[in-house]
Design a protein around this motif. Structure first.
Motif, PDB file in Angstrom:
ATOM      1  N   UNK A 120       0.789  -1.221   0.000  1.00 15.25           N
ATOM      2  CA  UNK A 120       0.000   0.000   0.000  1.00 15.25           C
ATOM      3  C   UNK A 120       0.824   1.275   0.000  1.00 15.25           C
ATOM      4  N   UNK A 121       2.107   1.179   0.267  1.00 14.18           N
ATOM      5  CA  UNK A 121       2.981   2.352   0.242  1.00 14.18           C
ATOM      6  C   UNK A 121       3.535   2.487  -1.169  1.00 14.18           C
ATOM      7  N   UNK A 122       3.317   3.657  -1.765  1.00 11.29           N
ATOM      8  CA  UNK A 122       3.713   3.867  -3.157  1.00 11.29           C
ATOM      9  C   UNK A 122       4.784   4.929  -3.335  1.00 11.29           C
ATOM     10  N   UNK A 123       5.069   5.676  -2.265  1.00  6.81           N
ATOM     11  CA  UNK A 123       6.083   6.723  -2.351  1.00  6.81           C
ATOM     12  C   UNK A 123       6.973   6.702  -1.113  1.00  6.81           C
ATOM     13  N   UNK A 124       8.132   7.298  -1.270  1.00  9.16           N
ATOM     14  CA  UNK A 124       9.065   7.497  -0.167  1.00  9.16           C
ATOM     15  C   UNK A 124       9.674   8.878  -0.344  1.00  9.16           C
ATOM     16  N   UNK A 125       9.969   9.535   0.762  1.00  6.03           N
ATOM     17  CA  UNK A 125      10.709  10.787   0.730  1.00  6.03           C
ATOM     18  C   UNK A 125      12.028  10.545   1.438  1.00  6.03           C
ATOM     19  N   UNK A 126      13.109  10.789   0.720  1.00  4.28           N
ATOM     20  CA  UNK A 126      14.436  10.667   1.301  1.00  4.28           C
ATOM     21  C   UNK A 126      14.850  12.042   1.808  1.00  4.28           C
ATOM     22  N   UNK A 127      15.114  12.118   3.108  1.00  2.92           N
ATOM     23  CA  UNK A 127      15.562  13.355   3.727  1.00  2.92           C
ATOM     24  C   UNK A 127      17.051  13.174   3.990  1.00  2.92           C
ATOM     25  N   UNK A 161      25.750  10.092   0.832  1.00  4.33           N
ATOM     26  CA  UNK A 161      24.382  10.597   0.908  1.00  4.33           C
ATOM     27  C   UNK A 161      23.569   9.952   2.033  1.00  4.33           C
ATOM     28  N   UNK A 162      23.934  10.228   3.287  1.00  2.00           N
ATOM     29  CA  UNK A 162      23.128   9.706   4.392  1.00  2.00           C
ATOM     30  C   UNK A 162      21.719  10.288   4.320  1.00  2.00           C
ATOM     31  N   UNK A 163      20.731   9.462   4.674  1.00  2.00           N
ATOM     32  CA  UNK A 163      19.350   9.926   4.575  1.00  2.00           C
ATOM     33  C   UNK A 163      18.430   9.120   5.483  1.00  2.00           C
ATOM     34  N   UNK A 164      17.263   9.701   5.709  1.00  2.00           N
ATOM     35  CA  UNK A 164      16.200   9.067   6.473  1.00  2.00           C
ATOM     36  C   UNK A 164      15.032   8.885   5.519  1.00  2.00           C
ATOM     37  N   UNK A 165      14.444   7.698   5.480  1.00  2.00           N
ATOM     38  CA  UNK A 165      13.315   7.426   4.601  1.00  2.00           C
ATOM     39  C   UNK A 165      12.001   7.692   5.327  1.00  2.00           C
ATOM     40  N   UNK A 166      11.179   8.558   4.758  1.00  2.00           N
ATOM     41  CA  UNK A 166       9.845   8.838   5.285  1.00  2.00           C
ATOM     42  C   UNK A 166       8.814   8.120   4.430  1.00  2.00           C
ATOM     43  N   UNK A 167       7.897   7.406   5.084  1.00  2.00           N
ATOM     44  CA  UNK A 167       6.800   6.755   4.364  1.00  2.00           C
ATOM     45  C   UNK A 167       5.508   6.922   5.159  1.00  2.00           C
ATOM     46  N   UNK A 168       4.399   6.696   4.471  1.00  2.00           N
ATOM     47  CA  UNK A 168       3.103   6.671   5.138  1.00  2.00           C
ATOM     48  C   UNK A 168       2.690   7.993   5.759  1.00  2.00           C
ATOM     49  N   UNK A 169       2.000   7.901   6.885  1.00  2.00           N
ATOM     50  CA  UNK A 169       1.429   9.075   7.551  1.00  2.00           C
ATOM     51  C   UNK A 169       2.508  10.078   7.962  1.00  2.00           C
ATOM     52  N   UNK A 170       3.643   9.587   8.418  1.00  2.00           N
ATOM     53  CA  UNK A 170       4.720  10.495   8.849  1.00  2.00           C
ATOM     54  C   UNK A 170       5.272  11.263   7.654  1.00  2.00           C
ATOM     55  N   UNK A 171       5.350  10.615   6.509  1.00  2.00           N
ATOM     56  CA  UNK A 171       5.789  11.290   5.291  1.00  2.00           C
ATOM     57  C   UNK A 171       4.843  12.454   4.976  1.00  2.00           C
TER      58      UNK A 171
END
Length: 99
Positions: free
Chosen positions: A36-43, A71-81
């Motif tokens: 159900x998760x279709x996107x990710x935001x890399x911060x 390129x260190x990053x945190x992946x945001x998905x779902x409601x938190x994204x």
């Protein structure tokens, strides 16, 4: 795998990360572990202390930072994204990817 971004967008994100800025890159994504998760935001941010602080300020566990060499990053998905993109006023990313 990443989908829906242009090379110039990826390169701009990498440049910001390398400069020690907090940079956001949203793209389509498929990972069977997250149905159900279709996107990710890399911060991303190469300044690890800044990235850890960014996580802590938003109630995110910095232990989940991906420590990629350049390129260190945190992946945001779902409601938190959605919540964080809204807080950061990243309307274009939200609209473009239907978040």
């Amino acid at each position: 795998m990443a989908f829906g971004i242009a090379r110039r967008e990826l390169n701009a994100w990498k440049e910001k990360v390398a400069r020690g800025e907090i940079a956001y890159l949203t793209h389509y994504w498929y990972e069977p572990r997250f149905p159900g998760i279709k996107t990710v935001t890399k911060v991303g941010c190469s300044d690890l202390e800044r990235l850890r602080s960014w996580c802590a300020e938003r109630g995110l566990n910095p232990d989940y930072i991906h420590y990629r060499a350049e390129f260190p990053h945190y992946d945001l998905i779902g409601a938190k994204q959605k919540e964080i993109l809204y807080q950061e006023r990243l309307w274009e990313q939200m609209e473009r990817f239907g978040i």
